[in-house]
Write an enzyme that holds these catalytic residues in place. Structure first.
Site, PDB file in Angstrom:
ATOM      1  N   LYS A  13      21.217 -16.427-101.847  1.00 35.05           N
ATOM      2  CA  LYS A  13      22.250 -16.940-102.666  1.00 35.05           C
ATOM      3  C   LYS A  13      21.871 -17.020-103.788  1.00 35.05           C
ATOM      4  O   LYS A  13      22.699 -16.571-105.025  1.00 35.05           O
ATOM      5  CB  LYS A  13      23.100 -17.555-102.008  1.00 35.05           C
ATOM      6  CG  LYS A  13      23.804 -17.273-100.645  1.00 35.05           C
ATOM      7  CD  LYS A  13      24.608 -18.277-100.021  1.00 35.05           C
ATOM      8  CE  LYS A  13      23.753 -19.395 -99.702  1.00 35.05           C
ATOM      9  NZ  LYS A  13      22.681 -19.375 -98.633  1.00 35.05           N
ATOM     10  N   ARG A  88      31.600 -24.151 -97.844  1.00 28.34           N
ATOM     11  CA  ARG A  88      30.891 -24.108 -96.169  1.00 28.34           C
ATOM     12  C   ARG A  88      31.685 -24.572 -95.341  1.00 28.34           C
ATOM     13  O   ARG A  88      31.239 -24.263 -94.100  1.00 28.34           O
ATOM     14  CB  ARG A  88      30.274 -25.349 -96.790  1.00 28.34           C
ATOM     15  CG  ARG A  88      28.469 -24.602 -96.678  1.00 28.34           C
ATOM     16  CD  ARG A  88      27.268 -25.202 -96.765  1.00 28.34           C
ATOM     17  NE  ARG A  88      25.695 -25.573 -97.108  1.00 28.34           N
ATOM     18  CZ  ARG A  88      25.661 -25.576 -97.845  1.00 28.34           C
ATOM     19  NH1 ARG A  88      25.781 -25.105 -99.069  1.00 28.34           N
ATOM     20  NH2 ARG A  88      24.156 -24.769 -97.450  1.00 28.34           N
ATOM     21  N   ARG A 127       9.160 -20.767 -99.411  1.00 27.28           N
ATOM     22  CA  ARG A 127       9.744 -20.370-101.058  1.00 27.28           C
ATOM     23  C   ARG A 127       9.894 -21.647-102.609  1.00 27.28           C
ATOM     24  O   ARG A 127       9.819 -22.663-101.742  1.00 27.28           O
ATOM     25  CB  ARG A 127      11.582 -19.968-101.178  1.00 27.28           C
ATOM     26  CG  ARG A 127      11.885 -20.968-100.127  1.00 27.28           C
ATOM     27  CD  ARG A 127      13.854 -20.878-100.984  1.00 27.28           C
ATOM     28  NE  ARG A 127      14.460 -21.850-100.175  1.00 27.28           N
ATOM     29  CZ  ARG A 127      15.862 -21.738-100.082  1.00 27.28           C
ATOM     30  NH1 ARG A 127      16.671 -20.687-100.570  1.00 27.28           N
ATOM     31  NH2 ARG A 127      16.498 -22.756 -99.680  1.00 27.28           N
ATOM     32  N   ARG A 161      11.485 -27.545-102.051  1.00 28.51           N
ATOM     33  CA  ARG A 161      12.510 -28.241-101.655  1.00 28.51           C
ATOM     34  C   ARG A 161      12.532 -29.293-100.334  1.00 28.51           C
ATOM     35  O   ARG A 161      11.503 -28.737 -99.294  1.00 28.51           O
ATOM     36  CB  ARG A 161      13.993 -27.074-101.268  1.00 28.51           C
ATOM     37  CG  ARG A 161      15.062 -27.257-102.505  1.00 28.51           C
ATOM     38  CD  ARG A 161      16.128 -26.559-102.636  1.00 28.51           C
ATOM     39  NE  ARG A 161      16.919 -26.388-100.707  1.00 28.51           N
ATOM     40  CZ  ARG A 161      18.072 -25.827-100.127  1.00 28.51           C
ATOM     41  NH1 ARG A 161      18.367 -25.166-101.568  1.00 28.51           N
ATOM     42  NH2 ARG A 161      18.580 -26.461 -99.362  1.00 28.51           N
ATOM     43  N   ARG A 172      19.727 -26.512 -90.547  1.00 29.16           N
ATOM     44  CA  ARG A 172      20.576 -26.033 -91.621  1.00 29.16           C
ATOM     45  C   ARG A 172      20.988 -24.133 -91.300  1.00 29.16           C
ATOM     46  O   ARG A 172      22.540 -24.107 -90.857  1.00 29.16           O
ATOM     47  CB  ARG A 172      20.013 -25.764 -92.486  1.00 29.16           C
ATOM     48  CG  ARG A 172      19.712 -26.697 -93.445  1.00 29.16           C
ATOM     49  CD  ARG A 172      18.212 -26.831 -94.444  1.00 29.16           C
ATOM     50  NE  ARG A 172      18.650 -25.882 -95.366  1.00 29.16           N
ATOM     51  CZ  ARG A 172      17.960 -25.259 -95.863  1.00 29.16           C
ATOM     52  NH1 ARG A 172      16.549 -26.011 -95.939  1.00 29.16           N
ATOM     53  NH2 ARG A 172      18.242 -24.570 -97.394  1.00 29.16           N
TER      54      ARG A 172
HETATM   55  P1  AMP Z   1      21.472 -25.775 -99.831  1.00 25.12           P
HETATM   56  O1  AMP Z   1      21.134 -25.840-101.312  1.00 25.12           O
HETATM   57  O2  AMP Z   1      23.199 -24.744-100.765  1.00 25.12           O
HETATM   58  O3  AMP Z   1      20.759 -24.664 -99.195  1.00 25.12           O
HETATM   59  O4  AMP Z   1      22.446 -27.132 -99.135  1.00 25.12           O
HETATM   60  C1  AMP Z   1      21.422 -27.930 -99.331  1.00 25.12           C
HETATM   61  C2  AMP Z   1      21.980 -28.898 -98.250  1.00 25.12           C
HETATM   62  O5  AMP Z   1      23.284 -29.395 -99.180  1.00 25.12           O
HETATM   63  C3  AMP Z   1      22.745 -28.415 -97.161  1.00 25.12           C
HETATM   64  O6  AMP Z   1      22.137 -28.910 -96.128  1.00 25.12           O
HETATM   65  C4  AMP Z   1      24.152 -29.576 -97.198  1.00 25.12           C
HETATM   66  O7  AMP Z   1      23.111 -30.634 -96.294  1.00 25.12           O
HETATM   67  C5  AMP Z   1      24.226 -30.040 -98.471  1.00 25.12           C
HETATM   68  N1  AMP Z   1      25.689 -29.267 -99.111  1.00 25.12           N
HETATM   69  C6  AMP Z   1      25.003 -27.934-100.090  1.00 25.12           C
HETATM   70  N2  AMP Z   1      26.408 -27.802 -99.965  1.00 25.12           N
HETATM   71  C7  AMP Z   1      27.695 -27.928 -99.330  1.00 25.12           C
HETATM   72  C8  AMP Z   1      29.057 -27.840 -98.945  1.00 25.12           C
HETATM   73  N3  AMP Z   1      29.776 -26.906 -99.431  1.00 25.12           N
HETATM   74  N4  AMP Z   1      29.709 -28.252 -97.538  1.00 25.12           N
HETATM   75  C9  AMP Z   1      28.242 -29.324 -97.266  1.00 25.12           C
HETATM   76  N5  AMP Z   1      27.291 -29.704 -97.641  1.00 25.12           N
HETATM   77  C10 AMP Z   1      26.153 -29.164 -98.685  1.00 25.12           C
END
Ligand code: AMP
Length: 216
Positions: A13, A88, A127, A161, A172
Site C-alpha cells: 500500500k 482500518r 523491507r 520499522r 498485525r
Molecule cells: P502501518 O504503517 O499502516 O502498518 O501501521 C503501523 C501500526 O500503526 C499498526 O500496526 C497500528 O498499530 C497503527 N495504526 C496505523 N494506522 C492505524 C489505524 N488506521 N487504526 C488503528 N491503528 C493504526
C-alpha cells in the site's frame, strides 16, 4: 479523487500510494507514518500509541480519526487524498465518510491489494525505507539502483520499522483479518472496490492499479 488503499500489512500500500502521489499529485495520508512521527516526537499521543504499535495491535479509533481530520483541514482544496492504512475499522470508515461529506466529497475508489499471508511475512521482514524521504526498499525485491543511495532523493541513511519482526507481523495480520478485512464488504456494497493481484512484481501491480483507476 479520494482513494482508499486496502490490504494486509506488507501488501504494498505504502509503495503504491507514494507512487500515486508522485504521478497524480494526490496527497498521501498514512496514519502509520503519522503515528510513527508522533512516537519519535515523544508526544502524548505517541506514547499512547507506541506500546500498541509495538505489539501489532490497532490504536483506538478516536486517535487516528483525530489525526486524519487535522491533516485534512490543512488541505482545504486539492486534487484529493490517498488514504494509506486508514480506515482500518468500520468505525473509522464511517468517520471518514462523515469527514469527506463535510467537505462535499466522498470516497471515490477503494483499491484492494490482494496478497497471501505467508508471502507477507518474508516481504515485511526484508523491507526498509530511506530515512530522508521515506521511499521503500527491500533486501531481495527492490534494492536502490546504486547501493546505499536512495533512488528518489539521494539520501544515504536507511531505517527499518520496529514492528517489522515476524512475531509482530503475525499479530498485525490477525488484526487485519479480524478488524480491517470487513471493510472490503463495506465498500463492495457501495460499488467502489477494485482488486489488484499484489503477488505480482511492483511494475505489474502499478500497471494494474492504473488500469483500475482509469478504467470504468
Ligand atoms: P502501518 O504503517 O499502516 O502498518 O501501521 C503501523 C501500526 O500503526 C499498526 O500496526 C497500528 O498499530 C497503527 N495504526 C496505523 N494506522 C492505524 C489505524 N488506521 N487504526 C488503528 N491503528 C493504526
Amino acid at each position: 479523487m479520494n482513494l482508499v488503499m486496502l490490504g494486509a500489512p506488507g501488501a504494498g500500500k505504502g509503495t503504491q500510494a507514494k507512487r500515486l502521489q508522485d504521478m497524480r499529485g494526490l496527497v498521501q495520508l498514512s496514519t502509520g507514518d503519522m503515528l510513527r512521527a508522533a512516537v519519535a516526537a515523544g508526544t502524548k499521543l505517541g506514547t499512547q500509541a507506541g506500546a500498541l504499535m509495538e505489539r501489532g495491535e490497532l490504536v483506538p479509533d478516536e486517535l487516528v480519526i483525530g489525526l486524519i481530520s487535522e491533516r485534512m483541514e490543512e488541505e482545504p482544496d486539492g486534487p484529493g487524498f490517498i488514504l494509506d492504512g486508514f480506515p482500518r475499522t468500520i468505525g473509522q470508515a464511517e468517520a471518514l465518510d462523515e469527514l469527506l461529506k463535510s467537505r462535499g466529497e466522498a470516497v471515490d475508489r477503494v483499491l484492494v491489494i490482494d496478497v497471501n499471508d505467508e508471502a507477507l511475512v518474508g516481504r515485511i521482514t526484508g523491507r526498509y525505507t530511506c530515512a530522508t524521504c521515506g521511499e521503500g526498499y527491500h533486501t531481495l525485491f527492490k534494492k536502490p539502483k546504486v547501493e546505499g543511495v536512495c533512488d528518489r532523493c539521494g539520501g544515504t541513511e536507511f531505517k527499518r520499522r520496529k514492528d517489522d519482526t515476524e512475531e509482530v507481523v503475525r499479530e498485525r495480520l490477525n488484526a487485519y483479518h479480524a478488524q480491517t478485512k470487513p471493510l472490503i464488504g463495506y465498500y463492495t456494497a457501495q460499488g467502489k472496490v477494485r482488486t489488484v493481484d499484489g503477488m505480482a512484481d511492483i511494475e505489474t501491480v502499478q500497471k494494474e492499479i492504473d488500469l483500475a483507476l482509469d478504467g470504468a
